[in-house]
Write a protein that holds these residues in place. Structure first.
Motif, PDB file in Angstrom:
ATOM      1  N   TRP A  47       0.754  -1.270   0.131  1.00  0.00           N
ATOM      2  CA  TRP A  47       0.150  -0.089   0.249  1.00  0.00           C
ATOM      3  C   TRP A  47       0.762   1.227  -0.027  1.00  0.00           C
ATOM      4  O   TRP A  47       0.068   2.117  -0.316  1.00  0.00           O
ATOM      5  N   LEU A 274      -3.164   5.631   5.682  1.00  0.00           N
ATOM      6  CA  LEU A 274      -4.087   5.843   4.769  1.00  0.00           C
ATOM      7  C   LEU A 274      -5.230   6.350   5.155  1.00  0.00           C
ATOM      8  O   LEU A 274      -6.253   7.126   4.517  1.00  0.00           O
ATOM      9  N   HIS A 285      -7.334  -2.879   4.427  1.00  0.00           N
ATOM     10  CA  HIS A 285      -6.310  -2.755   3.860  1.00  0.00           C
ATOM     11  C   HIS A 285      -5.434  -4.004   4.177  1.00  0.00           C
ATOM     12  O   HIS A 285      -4.621  -4.758   3.414  1.00  0.00           O
TER      13      HIS A 285
END
Length: 331
Positions: A47, A274, A285
């Motif tokens: 990510w 994030l 995630h």
């Protein structure tokens, strides 16, 4: 630097035995990249850009060039330290349905002091995998570093998830922000019966919260529960579940679950970055990070298509959107 793990890089070797302990004549499996720290770093890197992820890799003269080339595919996230004693190696023995794990070389442990004076110093999130006693020692070092209070993600080592370790765990829990055993480990720690069910997992999560995870009411327990997903428990809030991307219905997609839990927690750390610290949202995630790790033996493949980074030929954001839609969250 957002994410750093104190987990190790390990070269994994393999032996397969039948139920009687006799070697099984199978195609030999070459040594593979392993280590909980390695997989956690990949989960975060899925990510985040390389500049936000870091890990120390102790590299001996026996370090295979092919492994170094594979690691380079993920960017400049590895801080190599050359070791005359050789690279840490472990033997994975499969006997019937049971897997045992034993180090065959001395372990070179990484501590917060090893990060000082390096590009990895003072990350905003710190992950480690160890016994409760060692977790206390790690947190003592963290507290000695001025102007550093990272988000701490603690993954208890499997063979110390036994009732005898509960007292030592309780002592360190106030310094831990996120505690994350898997379901079997959580039940074992608390002397709850196996196999796990959603009810018993929620009971374990509640009990672990009451033992004092985190300070000022901010702690969380995430119990990783395989194809059932993850139980996310906060103080004074309802328990929530985040589903696994691949479930028991997707057996053709699940090749090897080695490193899935580690990559989940790396993905969780990235999600915190994030999602502005929202642990529930970050867990989506995390689930996606694990989904890419279990699709093959070893690490996933990373590539670029028209400026988009793909993992195993797929876009993590596409999977994230799909997973959120499954639970009724608008993207």
């Amino acid at each position: 630097m957002h994410f750093c793990t104190l987990g190790m890089f390990i070269i994994d070797e393999f032996v397969f035995l039948d139920d009687a302990g006799n070697p099984i004549a199978t195609q030999p499996i070459a040594p593979q990249i392993g280590g909980g720290g390695t997989y956690a770093s990949i989960g975060a890197r899925l990510w985040l850009p390389p500049s936000q992820v870091g890990m120390i890799v102790d590299r001996g003269s026996d370090f295979p060039p092919s492994m170094e080339s594979k690691l380079a595919e993920f960017g400049d996230i590895w801080l190599y330290r050359n070791q005359a004693s050789g690279t840490t190696r472990a033997l994975n023995t499969y006997r019937g349905d049971h897997r045992s794990f034993d180090y065959i070389t001395p372990r070179i442990r990484i501590t917060p002091r090893d990060l000082e004076g390096t590009p990895l110093q003072k990350p905003t999130t710190l992950h480690f995998i160890c016994s409760p006693t060692r977790a206390s020692a790690i947190m003592s070092e963290v507290e000695q570093v001025s102007e550093w209070r990272p988000i701490v993600i603690y993954e208890p080592i499997p063979d110390r998830c036994v009732p005898e370790e509960l007292s030592a765990l309780t002592k360190v829990l106030p310094q831990i922000d996120i505690l994350s055993p898997n379901a079997e480990e959580a039940l074992s720690l608390l002397s709850l019966p196996l196999p796990p069910s959603k009810e018993s997992i929620e009971e374990a999560a509640s009990k672990l919260l009451k033992l004092g995870v985190g300070s000022e009411g901010k702690g969380a327990v995430l119990i990783r529960s395989g194809s059932m997903g993850v139980c996310v428990a906060f103080k004074n809030q309802p328990m929530r579940w985040v589903p696994a991307f691949w479930t028991s219905k997707d057996k053709d997609k699940i090749v090897d679950v080695t490193g899935a839990g580690n990559s989940f927690l790396g993905g969780l750390a990235a999600g915190l970055f994030l999602q502005n610290g929202d642990i529930y949202e970050a867990s989506f995630h995390a689930s996606i990070a694990a989904s890419f790790v279990i699709e093959q033996q070893g690490l996933p493949a990373v590539s670029t298509d028209n400026g988009t980074t793909l993992w195993n030929g797929d876009n993590p954001q596409r999977r994230l959107d799909e997973l959120r839609q499954r639970v009724g969250i608008d993207n």
